[in-house]
Design a protein around this motif. Structure first.
Motif, PDB file in Angstrom:
ATOM      1  N   HIS A 213      47.125 -11.794 -59.445  1.00  0.00           N
ATOM      2  CA  HIS A 213      47.671 -10.740 -58.588  1.00  0.00           C
ATOM      3  C   HIS A 213      47.600  -9.346 -59.205  1.00  0.00           C
ATOM      4  CE1 HIS A 213      49.060 -13.741 -55.773  1.00  0.00           C
ATOM      5  NE2 HIS A 213      49.767 -14.353 -56.712  1.00  0.00           N
ATOM      6  N   PRO A 217      42.715  -8.251 -58.720  1.00  0.00           N
ATOM      7  CA  PRO A 217      42.589  -7.160 -57.741  1.00  0.00           C
ATOM      8  C   PRO A 217      42.193  -5.830 -58.375  1.00  0.00           C
ATOM      9  CG  PRO A 217      44.594  -8.426 -57.352  1.00  0.00           C
ATOM     10  CD  PRO A 217      44.052  -8.882 -58.674  1.00  0.00           C
ATOM     11  N   LYS A 220      38.482  -5.862 -59.114  1.00  0.00           N
ATOM     12  CA  LYS A 220      37.589  -6.155 -57.996  1.00  0.00           C
ATOM     13  C   LYS A 220      36.549  -5.060 -57.743  1.00  0.00           C
ATOM     14  CE  LYS A 220      39.429  -7.811 -54.257  1.00  0.00           C
ATOM     15  NZ  LYS A 220      40.149  -7.853 -52.949  1.00  0.00           N
ATOM     16  N   PRO A 221      36.916  -3.768 -57.735  1.00  0.00           N
ATOM     17  CA  PRO A 221      35.879  -2.741 -57.512  1.00  0.00           C
ATOM     18  C   PRO A 221      34.773  -2.788 -58.554  1.00  0.00           C
ATOM     19  CG  PRO A 221      38.071  -1.803 -57.272  1.00  0.00           C
ATOM     20  CD  PRO A 221      38.263  -3.165 -57.835  1.00  0.00           C
ATOM     21  N   ILE A 224      32.442  -5.827 -57.908  1.00  0.00           N
ATOM     22  CA  ILE A 224      31.501  -5.592 -56.808  1.00  0.00           C
ATOM     23  C   ILE A 224      30.404  -4.625 -57.241  1.00  0.00           C
ATOM     24  CG2 ILE A 224      31.277  -4.700 -54.463  1.00  0.00           C
ATOM     25  CD1 ILE A 224      34.095  -5.669 -53.908  1.00  0.00           C
ATOM     26  N   LEU A 287      30.797  -3.801 -48.619  1.00  0.00           N
ATOM     27  CA  LEU A 287      31.792  -4.767 -49.090  1.00  0.00           C
ATOM     28  C   LEU A 287      32.849  -4.089 -49.950  1.00  0.00           C
ATOM     29  CD1 LEU A 287      32.684  -7.754 -49.373  1.00  0.00           C
ATOM     30  CD2 LEU A 287      31.176  -7.897 -51.376  1.00  0.00           C
ATOM     31  N   ARG A 288      32.430  -3.181 -50.807  1.00  0.00           N
ATOM     32  CA  ARG A 288      33.381  -2.464 -51.658  1.00  0.00           C
ATOM     33  C   ARG A 288      34.289  -1.567 -50.827  1.00  0.00           C
ATOM     34  NH1 ARG A 288      34.591   1.917 -54.952  1.00  0.00           N
ATOM     35  NH2 ARG A 288      34.839   1.460 -57.183  1.00  0.00           N
ATOM     36  N   LYS A 290      35.178  -2.017 -47.743  1.00  0.00           N
ATOM     37  CA  LYS A 290      36.081  -2.812 -46.913  1.00  0.00           C
ATOM     38  C   LYS A 290      37.158  -3.521 -47.728  1.00  0.00           C
ATOM     39  CE  LYS A 290      34.146  -2.045 -42.908  1.00  0.00           C
ATOM     40  NZ  LYS A 290      34.868  -1.325 -41.819  1.00  0.00           N
ATOM     41  N   THR A 291      36.816  -3.974 -48.923  1.00  0.00           N
ATOM     42  CA  THR A 291      37.756  -4.786 -49.702  1.00  0.00           C
ATOM     43  C   THR A 291      38.429  -4.025 -50.834  1.00  0.00           C
ATOM     44  OG1 THR A 291      35.997  -5.568 -51.188  1.00  0.00           O
ATOM     45  CG2 THR A 291      36.427  -6.857 -49.194  1.00  0.00           C
ATOM     46  N   ALA A 292      37.848  -2.907 -51.255  1.00  0.00           N
ATOM     47  CA  ALA A 292      38.439  -2.139 -52.360  1.00  0.00           C
ATOM     48  C   ALA A 292      38.290  -0.647 -52.097  1.00  0.00           C
ATOM     49  CB  ALA A 292      37.788  -2.523 -53.690  1.00  0.00           C
ATOM     50  N   GLY A 293      38.548  -0.254 -50.855  1.00  0.00           N
ATOM     51  CA  GLY A 293      38.414   1.153 -50.501  1.00  0.00           C
ATOM     52  C   GLY A 293      39.382   2.057 -51.225  1.00  0.00           C
ATOM     53  N   TRP A 294      40.487   1.499 -51.698  1.00  0.00           N
ATOM     54  CA  TRP A 294      41.481   2.300 -52.412  1.00  0.00           C
ATOM     55  C   TRP A 294      40.941   2.842 -53.727  1.00  0.00           C
ATOM     56  CZ3 TRP A 294      42.211   0.133 -57.162  1.00  0.00           C
ATOM     57  CH2 TRP A 294      41.904  -1.227 -57.294  1.00  0.00           C
TER      58      TRP A 294
END
Length: 296
Positions: A213, A217, A220-221, A224, A287-288, A290-294
Motif C-alpha cells: 500500500h 503505489p 508505480k509511475p 511504467i 497507461l501512466r 490513467k493509473t498514475a496521473g498524480w
C-alpha cells in the motif's frame, strides 16, 4: 470634550489616506502576458497542446525536407537512399500482395512474448530487490555483470542451446530487456522516500501493508516508465533476433532486401518498426496517465 475643527485632506482625497503614519497604496500594474518564446525558454514551463503538436510537426517537416532534398535533388543515389515516394510505393505494393502482413505479425508476436515474459518476472523481482537489502545484495552483482554483456554475442549460443525458431528469437528479447528492467525497477523502488515508510510504521502498518500500500503505489509511475523505455530496447533487439536464422519478420525482410539491394524495402521495414514502437510508447504513456496521473 468637543472638537471644533475637523481634519480634511488637502488634496481632496479621503481622510484616512492622509492621516499621519498611514501607508500609501500604489495601484498595481497589470501583469504583462508572457510570450510564447518566453514560456518556451523557461525551464519546465508548460506549453499548450497546440504548441507541442506544431513543434513536433515542424521537426518532421525538416526531416522529410532534408530527405527529399537529398533524393529528389540527386545528391544521394537511389541505391543508397531511396526517395520517400519510392518507400511509399513499396509499402503499397507489399500491402496489395499481402507479403507485409506475415512479417509484421511475426515480429509483433516475438516482441509481445519476449517482453511480457521478461516483465512478468522483472517487476516483482525488481520490487523485492528495491525493498529488501538482502535480496539486493544477493542479486545485484550478478545482474550488473550480465546486463553489460552484448546481446549479439549470445545469438549463436541461443541457437546452439534452443535451436532455430520462435523460441530462440523470444529468448533474445528476454535477455536484452530483463536485466535492464530489473535494475531500473529496483532503483525506482529505492527512490521511494524513507519518510513515507516511517510514517506508515508509526501509524501501525505491517511490513506487508507497507509493501503493498505504500512502496508499490509510490513506485508505480517509475515502473511504467521503465516498461515504456525497455519496450523501445525490445524493438531494437528484434532486428538482432531476426537477422540470423529467421524465416519471417521485419528483420528477416530487411536482410532479404539487403541481399537484393532493395533499399526502399529496408527503409519500409525500419519505418514499420518505428510506427509500431510509437504505438506501444503511446500505450504506456496512456497507461501512466490513467493509473498514475498524480505523478505527472
Amino acid at each position: 470634550m468637543r472638537f471644533d475643527k475637523t481634519f480634511a485632506p488637502a488634496d481632496g482625497g479621503s481622510g484616512a489616506a492622509s492621516l499621519p503614519g498611514a501607508a500609501s497604496v500604489t495601484p498595481s500594474r497589470p501583469k504583462r502576458r508572457r510570450g510564447f518564446v518566453d514560456r518556451a525558454l523557461t525551464p519546465r514551463a508548460p506549453i499548450s497542446a497546440r504548441a507541442a503538436l506544431i513543434a513536433g510537426l515542424v521537426v518532421w517537416a525538416i526531416v522529410l525536407g532534408v530527405w527529399s532534398l537529398l533524393t529528389y535533388g540527386g545528391v544521394m543515389p537511389d541505391i543508397f537512399l531511396p526517395s520517400p515516394s519510392a518507400v511509399i510505393e513499396r509499402g503499397i505494393s507489399m500491402v496489395s500482395d499481402g507479403t507485409i502482413w506475415p512479417n509484421m505479425w511475426s515480429s509483433i508476436e516475438v516482441i509481445l512474448l519476449g517482453f511480457i515474459i521478461s516483465s512478468v518476472v522483472a517487476v516483482p523481482l525488481g520490487l523485492l530487490m528495491g525493498t529488501f537489502r538482502i535480496v539486493q545484495a544477493a542479486l545485484e552483482p550478478l545482474v550488473n555483470f550480465i546486463r553489460y554483456l552484448p546481446v549479439t554475442a549470445f545469438v549463436p549460443l541461443f541457437i546452439l542451446w534452443i535451436g532455430l525458431g520462435l523460441s530462440q528469437r523470444v529468448a533474445i528479447i528476454i535477455f536484452g530487456t530483463f536485466f535492464q528492467q530489473l535494475v531500473m525497477i529496483m532503483d525506482g523502488v529505492r527512490a521511494v522516500p524513507e519518510d513515507m515508510l516511517n510514517a506508515s510504521y508509526t501509524l501501525g502498518s505491517s511490513r506487508r501493508d507497507v509493501l503493498t500500500h505504500v512502496i508499490l503505489p509510490a513506485a508505480k509511475p517509475g515502473i511504467i516508465d521503465t516498461l515504456r523505455i525497455t519496450m523501445g530496447w525490445a524493438w531494437t533487439y528484434l532486428v538482432v533476433a531476426e537477422l540470423v536464422a529467421a524465416d519471417s519478420g521485419l528483420g528477416y525482410m530487411s536482410m532479404q532486401a539487403m541481399r537484393g539491394f532493395q533499399v526502399d524495402k529496408i527503409f519500409l521495414a525500419i519505418g514499420i518498426i518505428g510506427i509500431l514502437g510509437l504505438i506501444t510508447d503511446s500505450f504506456f504513456r496512456l497507461l501512466r496517465a490513467k493509473t498514475a496521473g498524480w505523478a505527472a
